[in-house]
Scaffold this active site. Structure first.
Site, PDB file in Angstrom:
ATOM      1  N   ARG A  61      51.879  35.344  49.185  1.00 15.66           N
ATOM      2  CA  ARG A  61      51.598  36.734  49.538  1.00 15.66           C
ATOM      3  C   ARG A  61      52.122  37.617  48.435  1.00 15.66           C
ATOM      4  NH1 ARG A  61      50.765  37.999  55.091  1.00 15.66           N
ATOM      5  NH2 ARG A  61      50.943  36.062  56.238  1.00 15.66           N
ATOM      6  N   ARG A  69      46.892  39.622  54.479  1.00 13.97           N
ATOM      7  CA  ARG A  69      46.185  38.802  53.493  1.00 13.97           C
ATOM      8  C   ARG A  69      47.121  37.923  52.663  1.00 13.97           C
ATOM      9  NH1 ARG A  69      43.920  43.395  49.188  1.00 13.97           N
ATOM     10  NH2 ARG A  69      45.901  43.710  48.137  1.00 13.97           N
ATOM     11  N   ARG A  95      50.900  53.062  48.717  1.00 15.64           N
ATOM     12  CA  ARG A  95      49.745  52.836  47.828  1.00 15.64           C
ATOM     13  C   ARG A  95      48.548  53.693  48.271  1.00 15.64           C
ATOM     14  NH1 ARG A  95      49.748  46.551  48.354  1.00 15.64           N
ATOM     15  NH2 ARG A  95      47.785  46.569  47.199  1.00 15.64           N
ATOM     16  N   ARG A 150      42.362  54.425  37.758  1.00 18.10           N
ATOM     17  CA  ARG A 150      43.000  54.897  38.987  1.00 18.10           C
ATOM     18  C   ARG A 150      43.442  56.346  38.864  1.00 18.10           C
ATOM     19  NH1 ARG A 150      44.723  49.500  40.937  1.00 18.10           N
ATOM     20  NH2 ARG A 150      45.693  49.596  42.974  1.00 18.10           N
ATOM     21  N   LYS A 203      37.758  45.434  47.081  1.00 11.27           N
ATOM     22  CA  LYS A 203      37.296  45.460  45.683  1.00 11.27           C
ATOM     23  C   LYS A 203      37.423  44.076  45.045  1.00 11.27           C
ATOM     24  CE  LYS A 203      40.273  48.590  44.284  1.00 11.27           C
ATOM     25  NZ  LYS A 203      41.051  48.794  45.519  1.00 11.27           N
TER      26      LYS A 203
HETATM   27  P1  AMP Z   1      46.102  46.106  42.795  1.00 15.43           P
HETATM   28  O1  AMP Z   1      46.195  44.627  42.603  1.00 15.43           O
HETATM   29  O2  AMP Z   1      44.880  46.708  42.171  1.00 15.43           O
HETATM   30  O3  AMP Z   1      46.272  46.511  44.243  1.00 15.43           O
HETATM   31  O4  AMP Z   1      47.337  46.746  42.001  1.00 15.43           O
HETATM   32  C1  AMP Z   1      48.661  46.437  42.349  1.00 15.43           C
HETATM   33  C2  AMP Z   1      49.600  47.448  41.737  1.00 15.43           C
HETATM   34  O5  AMP Z   1      49.490  47.401  40.307  1.00 15.43           O
HETATM   35  C3  AMP Z   1      49.321  48.901  42.102  1.00 15.43           C
HETATM   36  O6  AMP Z   1      49.908  49.277  43.331  1.00 15.43           O
HETATM   37  C4  AMP Z   1      49.929  49.620  40.911  1.00 15.43           C
HETATM   38  O7  AMP Z   1      51.349  49.666  41.003  1.00 15.43           O
HETATM   39  C5  AMP Z   1      49.583  48.707  39.758  1.00 15.43           C
HETATM   40  N1  AMP Z   1      48.273  49.044  39.157  1.00 15.43           N
HETATM   41  C6  AMP Z   1      47.149  48.269  39.128  1.00 15.43           C
HETATM   42  N2  AMP Z   1      46.155  48.889  38.476  1.00 15.43           N
HETATM   43  C7  AMP Z   1      46.654  50.092  38.095  1.00 15.43           C
HETATM   44  C8  AMP Z   1      46.101  51.197  37.394  1.00 15.43           C
HETATM   45  N3  AMP Z   1      44.818  51.202  36.974  1.00 15.43           N
HETATM   46  N4  AMP Z   1      46.902  52.266  37.162  1.00 15.43           N
HETATM   47  C9  AMP Z   1      48.189  52.294  37.566  1.00 15.43           C
HETATM   48  N5  AMP Z   1      48.773  51.286  38.259  1.00 15.43           N
HETATM   49  C10 AMP Z   1      48.008  50.191  38.513  1.00 15.43           C
END
Ligand code: AMP
Length: 246
Positions: A167, A134, A179, A95, A20
């Site tokens: 990282r 990554r 996750r 989410r 994404k």
């Molecule tokens: P990401 O960078 O999108 O993989 O997000 C990293 C972490 O941030 C996730 O594992 C969640 O803990 C938190 N996070 C990011 N976006 C959301 C969201 N829309 N709702 C809840 N937690 C989020």
């Protein structure tokens, strides 16, 4: 708050590691959109030591979802910034169904809606390999991968020349598995949600980055053009009406 009435609002759905962020950055350049990643916004809040950041940190480190209240507020704030008037591509938000409903309500109050939600379909097992390898350039944020995308000159970012990389703390195999569990329990139901809203597309995202970008481009180009065209048409109409009134 910018005028959102004719601004493209796009969503990329998919589990962690589906690409994404990578695709959102490419689409940002191609279509002049603004990528809004709640993960990035939360990491900035954690780094800045804000109240929301302090509440979110432990949850993020554990690979769980931050509360809807925190995330929706953080996104609402970001939507006030004038650059969003170019059009937005949401990456990692919504989410949960509650977030999707909050987004619909917010967009409705701004005179707009979600124009397209695209689900990037991938296999879970591959995501653990993709994520655990990554890393990003510390200078410009360019993304790399130990197996799939190493810098052309080892140890040097090919975009900005920086030699420091980082990282994410939550990009390890155990946290990735948590996750993915959170994704299937909380986020995957959004596919049905946006199908119901008649704005869902799905694409196979297991292939090469360029092929996935092409598939996204084909879906999004007419949508972005139409939404912007409507904005232009409205501007033209307003100008004509003003001229007629003079
Ligand atoms: P990401 O960078 O999108 O993989 O997000 C990293 C972490 O941030 C996730 O594992 C969640 O803990 C938190 N996070 C990011 N976006 C959301 C969201 N829309 N709702 C809840 N937690 C989020």
């Amino acid at each position: 708050m910018p005028d959102y009435s004719k601004v493209p609002v796009l969503i990329l759905l998919g589990p962690p590691g589906a690409g994404k962020g990578t695709q959102a950055k490419i689409l940002e350049d191609r279509f002049g959109l603004v990528q809004l990643s709640t993960g990035d916004l939360l990491r900035a809040a954690v780094a800045g030591g804000t109240k929301a950041g302090k509440r979110a940190k432990a949850v993020m480190d554990a690979g769980e979802l931050v509360s809807d209240e925190i995330v929706v507020n953080i996104l609402k704030e970001r939507l006030r910034d004038p650059d969003c008037a170019a059009g937005i591509i949401l990456d990692g938000f919504p989410r949960t169904i509650a977030q999707a409903e909050a987004l619909s309500e917010l967009l409705g109050s701004l005179g707009t809606r979600v124009h397209a939600a695209i689900s990037l379909e991938v296999e879970d097992d591959a995501m653990v390999t993709r994520i655990s390898g990554r890393y990003t350039c510390d200078g410009c944020g360019e993304g790399y991968h130990e197996t799939f995308k190493r810098p052309t000159v080892e140890g040097t970012c090919q975009k900005c020349g920086c030699q420091r990389f980082r990282r994410r703390a939550d990009d390890n195999a155990d946290t990735v598995r948590r996750r993915l569990v959170a994704y299937h329990a909380e986020t995957a139901p959004l596919i049905t949600f946006y199908k119901g809203e008649k704005c869902l597309w799905t694409i196979d995202a297991m292939g090469e980055i360029d092929a996935i970008t092409d598939a996204l481009h084909q879906i999004l180009r007419p949508i972005v053009t139409e939404v912007r065209g409507a904005r232009q048409a409205n501007k033209n109409l307003r100008t004509t009406q003003m001229e007629e009134a003079q």
